[in-house]
Design an enzyme around this catalytic site. Sequence first.
Site, PDB file in Angstrom:
ATOM      1  N   ASP A 185      30.450  11.405 -26.972  1.00 31.80           N
ATOM      2  CA  ASP A 185      30.183  10.377 -25.970  1.00 31.80           C
ATOM      3  C   ASP A 185      31.034   9.136 -26.204  1.00 31.80           C
ATOM      4  O   ASP A 185      30.873   8.446 -27.210  1.00 31.80           O
ATOM      5  CB  ASP A 185      28.694  10.003 -25.998  1.00 31.80           C
ATOM      6  CG  ASP A 185      28.330   8.959 -24.968  1.00 31.80           C
ATOM      7  OD1 ASP A 185      28.947   8.960 -23.881  1.00 31.80           O
ATOM      8  OD2 ASP A 185      27.433   8.141 -25.233  1.00 31.80           O
ATOM      9  N   ASP A 245      32.245   6.323 -17.822  1.00 31.95           N
ATOM     10  CA  ASP A 245      31.150   6.820 -18.656  1.00 31.95           C
ATOM     11  C   ASP A 245      31.153   8.343 -18.698  1.00 31.95           C
ATOM     12  O   ASP A 245      30.911   9.006 -17.687  1.00 31.95           O
ATOM     13  CB  ASP A 245      29.832   6.315 -18.090  1.00 31.95           C
ATOM     14  CG  ASP A 245      28.638   6.624 -18.973  1.00 31.95           C
ATOM     15  OD1 ASP A 245      28.843   7.150 -20.085  1.00 31.95           O
ATOM     16  OD2 ASP A 245      27.500   6.332 -18.540  1.00 31.95           O
TER      17      ASP A 245
END
Length: 406
Positions: free
Chosen positions: A278, A97
């Site tokens: 992201d 992540d």
Amino acid sequence: MFPAASLLTIILLALSIAASPIEVGNSPITLPIARRLNVSNGTINLLQQDRARVVALKDNSLRHGGHHSAPVINVANKYLIGVEIGSPPTTYNLIVDTGSSNTWVGASTPYVVTKTSVNTGQPVANSYGTGVYFSGTEYTDTVTLGRGLTIVNQSICVASTTRGFISVDGILGIGPVDLTQGTLVDDPTTTIPTITNNLHSQGTIYREMFSISFEPTTSEPVANGELTFGGTIANKHAGPIAYTPITTTERAAKYWGIDQSISYGSMTILSSNAGVVDTGTTFLYIASDAYRKYMSATGGNPDPDTGLLLISSTQYNALENLNFHVGSETYTLTPNAQIWPRSLNTYIDGSINAIYLIVGDIGTPSGEGFDFINGYTFLERFYSVFDTTRSRIGFAKTQYTDATTN
């Protein structure tokens, strides 16, 4: 980075040493990435998953602590890596992540205490969107990502409570270290060194950075990219890498944030503002006023099944380029790059031959310091570099930038 059903769209970091040797000793360290779609429990509305993540990214205060009354939204559309922890080691499948920075285990496979485990006694908690969180206790331990790629005394959290994490063991956080601030419950001003921090400080990589290369895919499973720690790989991009500094706008600067403007054809739909890059967000999100301009220009209408903008074949043929202006460079999503892969429509509960756009509404107007999220559907078209040492992000075109795979 979370959905209400259980489609698990994963990008699996397979640590196959025979297929891709790991180089150590201040050299860039490259791990292969493979994508796998898992719909064993049915399809999922990816837009719902993304919206929960968008809320958490925009309001960092929601990331700390639990929201225990919220409905469960299961994690989906993730990168996974097999990480060994302890000595002798236990392997945990962790989400990679870039939008968070804590590393933790315990959602599925229980943590095994070994001779390298040290319980610090510090409580840790973090949230990743509506109804998705963990809480537990900090340990330090030996973490191994592959042969010769070992980190000693790495901070990890051993979760005692988790919600929303299905068929995964936890998270490997490679976002900026400041995102760990507030996650140590009794010491909220202290940050926790990340995996990338420690790879650098322990001398495994020369520069504190990583780069990501993958390509659009219309099937599964498929090996479609690489994650590289400590540098870049020349043959993964076509042309030079152009860098832009991390934005100074406060809300986006906590993440991998940049400044950019966006145009559709020759029409500016978003003036230069701050947002984030992201890997854990599936789609592209832009400020509400920009989204309305894009929806009007493309003729798209929200689809009740997927939540995405639906267009006709005629409207698809009339699509113009979507341009992202970053510094002096322009990165273009062609009409084909603006649509979801039609061969994967059924995975998102869409109609087989329908055409869905991958641009969504971030939910707030422009000018609020968090005006866009360049998610996976942007990043699969470009080589991306996340450079902590020099506080910058880089992009370069690849052989897949203009591919017509969708």
